[in-house]
Motif scaffolding. Structure first.
Motif, PDB file in Angstrom:
ATOM      1  N   HIS A   1      13.381   4.114  15.616  1.00 10.17           N
ATOM      2  CA  HIS A   1      12.961   2.746  15.935  1.00 10.17           C
ATOM      3  C   HIS A   1      11.532   2.700  16.472  1.00 10.17           C
ATOM      4  N   GLU A   2      11.101   3.773  17.119  1.00  7.71           N
ATOM      5  CA  GLU A   2       9.753   3.781  17.672  1.00  7.71           C
ATOM      6  C   GLU A   2       8.671   3.824  16.584  1.00  7.71           C
ATOM      7  N   LEU A   3       9.076   4.182  15.346  1.00 11.78           N
ATOM      8  CA  LEU A   3       8.107   4.175  14.250  1.00 11.78           C
ATOM      9  C   LEU A   3       7.654   2.760  13.904  1.00 11.78           C
ATOM     10  N   PHE A   4       8.515   1.755  14.172  1.00 16.34           N
ATOM     11  CA  PHE A   4       8.225   0.385  13.743  1.00 16.34           C
ATOM     12  C   PHE A   4       8.301  -0.631  14.868  1.00 16.34           C
ATOM     13  N   GLU A   5       8.983  -0.304  15.960  1.00 15.15           N
ATOM     14  CA  GLU A   5       9.207  -1.274  17.018  1.00 15.15           C
ATOM     15  C   GLU A   5       7.881  -1.781  17.581  1.00 15.15           C
ATOM     16  N   GLY A   6       7.767  -3.113  17.668  1.00 11.09           N
ATOM     17  CA  GLY A   6       6.557  -3.702  18.197  1.00 11.09           C
ATOM     18  C   GLY A   6       5.422  -3.801  17.201  1.00 11.09           C
ATOM     19  N   LYS A   7       5.665  -3.328  15.978  1.00 12.72           N
ATOM     20  CA  LYS A   7       4.621  -3.381  14.957  1.00 12.72           C
ATOM     21  C   LYS A   7       4.980  -4.456  13.930  1.00 12.72           C
ATOM     22  N   PRO A   8       4.012  -5.153  13.382  1.00 13.68           N
ATOM     23  CA  PRO A   8       4.324  -6.197  12.393  1.00 13.68           C
ATOM     24  C   PRO A   8       4.923  -5.593  11.127  1.00 13.68           C
ATOM     25  N   THR A   9       5.989  -6.224  10.637  1.00 13.57           N
ATOM     26  CA  THR A   9       6.651  -5.737   9.424  1.00 13.57           C
ATOM     27  C   THR A   9       6.582  -6.750   8.290  1.00 13.57           C
ATOM     28  N   ALA A  10       5.905  -7.858   8.512  1.00 18.34           N
ATOM     29  CA  ALA A  10       5.915  -8.936   7.519  1.00 18.34           C
ATOM     30  C   ALA A  10       5.388  -8.497   6.167  1.00 18.34           C
ATOM     31  N   ASP A  11       4.485  -7.524   6.143  1.00 18.15           N
ATOM     32  CA  ASP A  11       3.902  -7.077   4.883  1.00 18.15           C
ATOM     33  C   ASP A  11       4.490  -5.759   4.386  1.00 18.15           C
ATOM     34  N   THR A  12       5.541  -5.269   5.035  1.00 15.57           N
ATOM     35  CA  THR A  12       6.157  -4.002   4.645  1.00 15.57           C
ATOM     36  C   THR A  12       7.300  -4.261   3.682  1.00 15.57           C
ATOM     37  N   ASP A  13       7.326  -3.541   2.574  1.00 15.72           N
ATOM     38  CA  ASP A  13       8.413  -3.712   1.611  1.00 15.72           C
ATOM     39  C   ASP A  13       9.173  -2.404   1.437  1.00 15.72           C
ATOM     40  N   ALA A  14      10.317  -2.472   0.745  1.00 17.24           N
ATOM     41  CA  ALA A  14      11.244  -1.349   0.657  1.00 17.24           C
ATOM     42  C   ALA A  14      10.820  -0.286  -0.339  1.00 17.24           C
ATOM     43  N   VAL A  15       9.737  -0.503  -1.064  1.00 18.24           N
ATOM     44  CA  VAL A  15       9.253   0.494  -2.021  1.00 18.24           C
ATOM     45  C   VAL A  15       8.018   1.196  -1.484  1.00 18.24           C
ATOM     46  N   THR A  16       6.990   0.442  -1.153  1.00 14.25           N
ATOM     47  CA  THR A  16       5.743   1.050  -0.702  1.00 14.25           C
ATOM     48  C   THR A  16       5.728   1.301   0.803  1.00 14.25           C
ATOM     49  N   GLY A  17       6.698   0.723   1.547  1.00 15.86           N
ATOM     50  CA  GLY A  17       6.659   0.807   3.000  1.00 15.86           C
ATOM     51  C   GLY A  17       7.592   1.828   3.607  1.00 15.86           C
ATOM     52  N   ARG A  18       8.339   2.571   2.796  1.00 14.66           N
ATOM     53  CA  ARG A  18       9.234   3.569   3.375  1.00 14.66           C
ATOM     54  C   ARG A  18       8.447   4.797   3.828  1.00 14.66           C
ATOM     55  N   ARG A  19       8.867   5.387   4.943  1.00 21.25           N
ATOM     56  CA  ARG A  19       8.178   6.550   5.502  1.00 21.25           C
ATOM     57  C   ARG A  19       9.104   7.757   5.471  1.00 21.25           C
ATOM     58  N   LEU A  20       8.583   8.887   5.040  1.00 21.19           N
ATOM     59  CA  LEU A  20       9.396  10.082   4.820  1.00 21.19           C
ATOM     60  C   LEU A  20       9.726  10.756   6.151  1.00 21.19           C
ATOM     61  N   ILE A  21      11.015  10.942   6.395  1.00 19.02           N
ATOM     62  CA  ILE A  21      11.502  11.604   7.604  1.00 19.02           C
ATOM     63  C   ILE A  21      11.718  13.093   7.360  1.00 19.02           C
ATOM     64  N   LEU A  22      12.494  13.413   6.338  1.00 21.30           N
ATOM     65  CA  LEU A  22      12.885  14.782   6.032  1.00 21.30           C
ATOM     66  C   LEU A  22      12.987  14.941   4.522  1.00 21.30           C
ATOM     67  N   GLY A  23      12.812  16.156   4.029  1.00 21.36           N
ATOM     68  CA  GLY A  23      12.951  16.354   2.595  1.00 21.36           C
ATOM     69  C   GLY A  23      13.034  17.817   2.208  1.00 21.36           C
ATOM     70  N   ASN A  24      13.655  18.055   1.067  1.00 25.15           N
ATOM     71  CA  ASN A  24      13.622  19.359   0.399  1.00 25.15           C
ATOM     72  C   ASN A  24      13.678  19.104  -1.105  1.00 25.15           C
ATOM     73  N   SER A  25      13.956  20.127  -1.885  1.00 25.67           N
ATOM     74  CA  SER A  25      13.926  19.967  -3.338  1.00 25.67           C
ATOM     75  C   SER A  25      15.144  19.227  -3.876  1.00 25.67           C
ATOM     76  N   ASP A  26      16.122  18.912  -3.021  1.00 29.02           N
ATOM     77  CA  ASP A  26      17.339  18.224  -3.453  1.00 29.02           C
ATOM     78  C   ASP A  26      17.418  16.776  -2.997  1.00 29.02           C
ATOM     79  N   VAL A  27      16.835  16.465  -1.825  1.00 30.63           N
ATOM     80  CA  VAL A  27      17.035  15.147  -1.246  1.00 30.63           C
ATOM     81  C   VAL A  27      15.884  14.833  -0.296  1.00 30.63           C
ATOM     82  N   ARG A  28      15.548  13.548  -0.195  1.00 32.47           N
ATOM     83  CA  ARG A  28      14.540  13.070   0.748  1.00 32.47           C
ATOM     84  C   ARG A  28      15.125  11.901   1.539  1.00 32.47           C
ATOM     85  N   ILE A  29      14.891  11.908   2.841  1.00 38.55           N
ATOM     86  CA  ILE A  29      15.393  10.866   3.737  1.00 38.55           C
ATOM     87  C   ILE A  29      14.197  10.099   4.281  1.00 38.55           C
TER      88      ILE A  29
END
Length: 401
Positions: A79-107
């Motif tokens: 929540h601290e990644l976005f809390e208090g920050k404007p989200t009006a221009d963030t969308d579900a395709v270009t606005g997602r931020r990578l948390i974890l990943g490997n060659s099988d899956v990305r979160i």
């Protein structure tokens, strides 16, 4: 998911002429998996589905990762990644931020406030959990409403967009390099969900009518394999007519929604292992639910998990709601992720074992991803790390001396 559906206008026999009112043909497209050898659907388009008039490069966010080294359990405060920050221009395709990943899956994770561009993930299926809020996911096969507690499974290369009118919507993205579906042990050899499965077909909600949209020179954002960070690149195709021009389709490949509240937890006389909480699986990873439930009924049972060493997997728990009995005192709360990597023995926080004895139910809601290859930290994972979780069992930390 081998569960047949038929929507809209289709011909009686497949691969035969299906004509418009003016006598011209609709264009039949097979959307199928594993080279004509697995689930598929047949779509009937007004326009030519292969047509395009332009292509240009798109960079799909920061896909770089770094190893979890030195090997440590971690607590990420999403929540601290976005809390208090404007989200009006963030969308579900270009606005997602990578948390974890490997060659099988990305979160990834995002707080979304606006409608996304049209999008197609050509790398693998997507499983998206709606932490809070509501949206409409428009797809080439029809629209699906999603809201708090919903999972939506979107098959690989299926064009869709997230329509958001009242944000923010908090979304947790599980992107596979494979397909995602119910665990094989829940399915009959013909693909039906069995009686011992914790959900059934009536809990899965797919499109019910065509979604027809007009438009010319429409952009579609495509995430695909290539010579980019972790082998991921992007392209924008401009297509001459809107891809949501399908008048009908049938088959067993389509997006669907499943709400976590429809999951029926499996409990036992003593503590049950994580596989009983499984809801989906992909190649080299599984997704599990931990939902409010009655717990063990042996008179001397210990309801919280026993200490366990992840020999073959990394365990990623996303804490959505409720009280987390095993993690009390660790700082973990709503919007947290705990990372328990393979090679580190983990379990309840000090005092949690004794405190849990005699409990009759747990009020917790969490989504867990277990991977069978190590996960690396994405830029958002590194940014959200609280830096203290590793000391939560010992009460002291000398790592910075």
């Amino acid at each position: 998911m081998a569960y047949y559906r038929q929507v809209g206008s289709i011909p009686r026999t497949r691969h035969t002429a299906h004509r418009k009112d003016d006598g011209s043909l609709y264009y039949e497209e097979l959307m199928g998996e594993e080279g004509f050898s697995s689930d598929s659907s047949l779509l009937y388009h007004k326009g030519v589905p292969s047509a395009m008039v332009n292509a240009r490069e798109w960079v799909p966010g920061d896909q770089n990762t770094v190893p979890n080294q030195p090997l440590m359990p971690r607590h990420l405060k999403l929540h601290e990644l976005f809390e208090g920050k404007p989200t009006a221009d963030t969308d579900a395709v270009t606005g997602r931020r990578l948390i974890l990943g490997n060659s099988d899956v990305r979160i990834s994770y995002s707080w979304v406030g606006t409608t996304s561009p049209l999008y197609r993930n050509a790398i693998g299926d997507e499983c998206v959990y709606v932490e809070s809020g509501s949206a409409v996911v428009e797809t080439v096969l029809g629209a699906l409403e999603v809201s708090t507690g919903d999972y939506i499974i979107i098959p690989r290369a299926m064009t869709h967009r997230w329509v958001v009118e009242n944000g923010p919507v908090q979304l947790y993205f599980i992107e596979a390099n494979s397909h995602i579906g119910p665990p094989r042990n829940y399915l009959s050899r013909f693909g039906q969900l069995l009686e011992h499965a914790p959900y059934c077909e009536r809990d899965l909600h797919g499109p019910t009518e065509p979604l027809l949209r007009e438009g010319t020179d429409v952009d579609v954002y495509i995430k695909h394999r290539g010579d980019g960070p972790n082998g991921i690149v992007g392209t924008i195709h401009t297509v001459p007519t809107h891809p949501f021009d399908v008048v009908g389709w049938d088959g067993c490949l389509y997006p669907y929604v499943f709400n976590i509240n429809d999951y029926m937890p499996i409990t036992g006389k003593v503590h049950q292992p994580p596989p009983v909480h499984q809801v989906f699986e992909g190649h080299n990873f599984v997704v599990c639910n931990f939902v409010p439930r009655k717990v063990d009924y042996h008179p001397e049972s210990i309801p919280v998990p026993y200490y366990h060493s992840n020999v073959d997997s990394d365990e990623i728990m996303f804490y959505v709601d409720g009280d987390y009995e095993a993690r009390k005192g660790s700082g973990i709360g709503k919007g947290s992720i705990s990372i328990h990597p393979g090679g580190h023995s983990h379990g309840p926080q000090p005092g949690a074992v004794e405190a849990s004895i005699g409990a009759e139910s747990f009020d917790e809601l969490a989504v867990m991803v277990d991977t069978f290859a190590p996960l690396n930290l994405g830029e958002a994972g590194a940014a959200a790390d609280d830096g203290r979780y590793a000391s939560s069992w010992s009460g002291r930390w000398e790592g910075d001396k």
